[in-house]
Design a protein around this motif. Structure first.
Motif, PDB file in Angstrom:
ATOM      1  N   ALA A 118       0.984  -1.166   0.184  1.00  0.00           N
ATOM      2  CA  ALA A 118       0.074  -0.060  -0.091  1.00  0.00           C
ATOM      3  C   ALA A 118       0.660   1.148   0.244  1.00  0.00           C
ATOM      4  O   ALA A 118       0.786   2.356  -0.715  1.00  0.00           O
ATOM      5  N   THR A 146       1.133   4.023  -3.194  1.00  0.00           N
ATOM      6  CA  THR A 146       0.305   5.297  -2.986  1.00  0.00           C
ATOM      7  C   THR A 146       1.337   6.546  -2.803  1.00  0.00           C
ATOM      8  O   THR A 146       1.215   7.478  -3.192  1.00  0.00           O
ATOM      9  N   LEU A 198      -8.409   3.403  -0.617  1.00  0.00           N
ATOM     10  CA  LEU A 198      -7.965   2.220  -1.275  1.00  0.00           C
ATOM     11  C   LEU A 198      -9.045   0.948  -1.473  1.00  0.00           C
ATOM     12  O   LEU A 198      -9.328   0.699  -0.191  1.00  0.00           O
ATOM     13  N   PRO A 222      -5.375   6.361  -4.423  1.00  0.00           N
ATOM     14  CA  PRO A 222      -6.117   5.146  -3.744  1.00  0.00           C
ATOM     15  C   PRO A 222      -7.329   4.931  -4.314  1.00  0.00           C
ATOM     16  O   PRO A 222      -7.769   3.784  -4.214  1.00  0.00           O
TER      17      PRO A 222
END
Length: 302
Positions: free
Chosen positions: A188, A192, A256, A199
């Motif tokens: 993640a 990002t 996300l 996201p």
């Protein structure tokens, strides 16, 4: 399965031979999508056996081929011998040669930087523990310090579980020695913060290597002698760290499309090659959950 967003990332947990289950699950996803996963995931992140899957998909192998390789190589990587049976008197249980040879055969002379330079460009994050600097390393293709690092060696290092295989280059061991056996937070963050993906335009699929529920009966621990505590403490550490990574993604990456998939399985040790057929069957069930979007409901709350 819900529609995937513009950018799609994959994070795969560690777990040794339980990679058979994950590879089989990814076969189900590949079939449902109707195209090779190498063309789906722009970013793959993995720890230990997860690094094998992450690098293999980024290198262009199909999920079906990865699953077949696990079945073909399992007994070569984890051979039964006097050393494996009497491992406490040795420094390690298995020689790393068979795994290294297999990785070199299928990743060839690729360096980490080659993932980034070729078309289509792929980002691959391999989690490794550096014993000399006492820190986790995140080996990535766009970082100059890792561009020339052989891809096969990065994966070998990430897969080198202490006591199972000899240390790589005198310093590198399994990336799961730390908090990143589940690399979903790493993925993640990479997507990002490093790749600057929005996201709200990103799907992150995170796949676990199985959870063993109800490991102890009530009062069973009352009778434990000191050495008997090792396995429960290790299980607690790994489960807690894995859950922590899930919570971090949910808390700090709003918007996300994060999908965590995990299933309960019987206890299967990471070198138990006699249960590969069982793991394949479990993988079919896990794959069904992925295709049906049945995300893990059991991550403990904080």
């Amino acid at each position: 399965m819900k529609k995937l967003r513009r950018h799609v990332a994959l994070a795969v947990d560690g777990g040794g031979i339980r990679g058979v289950m994950i590879a089989r699950a990814l076969m189900e996803l590949e079939r449902a999508l109707g195209r090779p996963l190498a063309g789906v995931f722009e970013l793959t992140a993995g720890t230990s056996t997860g690094s094998i899957i992450a690098a293999a998909l980024a290198a262009g192998l199909s999920a079906e081929r990865v699953h077949a390789l696990y079945l073909e190589l399992g007994r070569r990587v984890f051979p039964r011998s006097i050393r494996s049976c009497l491992w406490p008197v040795f420094r390690w249980r298995y020689p790393s040669g068979p795994l290294a040879d297999a990785l070199r055969e299928h990743l060839g002379d690729m360096t980490m930087g080659d993932f980034w330079r070729r078309e289509p460009r792929r980002d691959v994050v391999i989690v490794v523990r550096d014993l000399v600097e006492n820190r986790s390393r995140f080996i990535k293709p766009w970082k100059p310090e890792y561009a020339g690092f052989p891809a096969w060696k990065a994966v070998l290092a990430s897969s080198t579980v202490p006591t199972y295989f000899p240390v790589v280059d005198g310093r590198f061991v399994d990336g799961g020695v730390g908090s990143y056996s589940n690399p979903c937070y790493v993925a993640a963050y990479e997507a990002t913060r490093c790749l600057n993906w929005n996201p709200r335009e990103t799907t992150l699929i995170s796949i676990g290597s199985g959870r063993t529920p109800d490991a102890l009966a009530p009062h069973e621990a009352d009778r434990f002698r000191p050495l008997r505590w090792l396995q429960p403490i290790l299980d607690t550490f790994l489960d807690g760290a894995n859950d922590q990574q899930v919570h971090l993604v949910r808390e700090f990456f709003p918007g996300l499309d994060f999908r965590r998939f995990q299933i309960d399985i019987p206890r299967i040790e990471m070198d138990d090659v006699d249960r590969m057929e069982e793991l394949s069957a479990l993988g079919e069930r896990l794959g069904g959950a992925i295709v049906a979007d049945k995300t893990d409901p059991q991550t403990s709350s904080v």
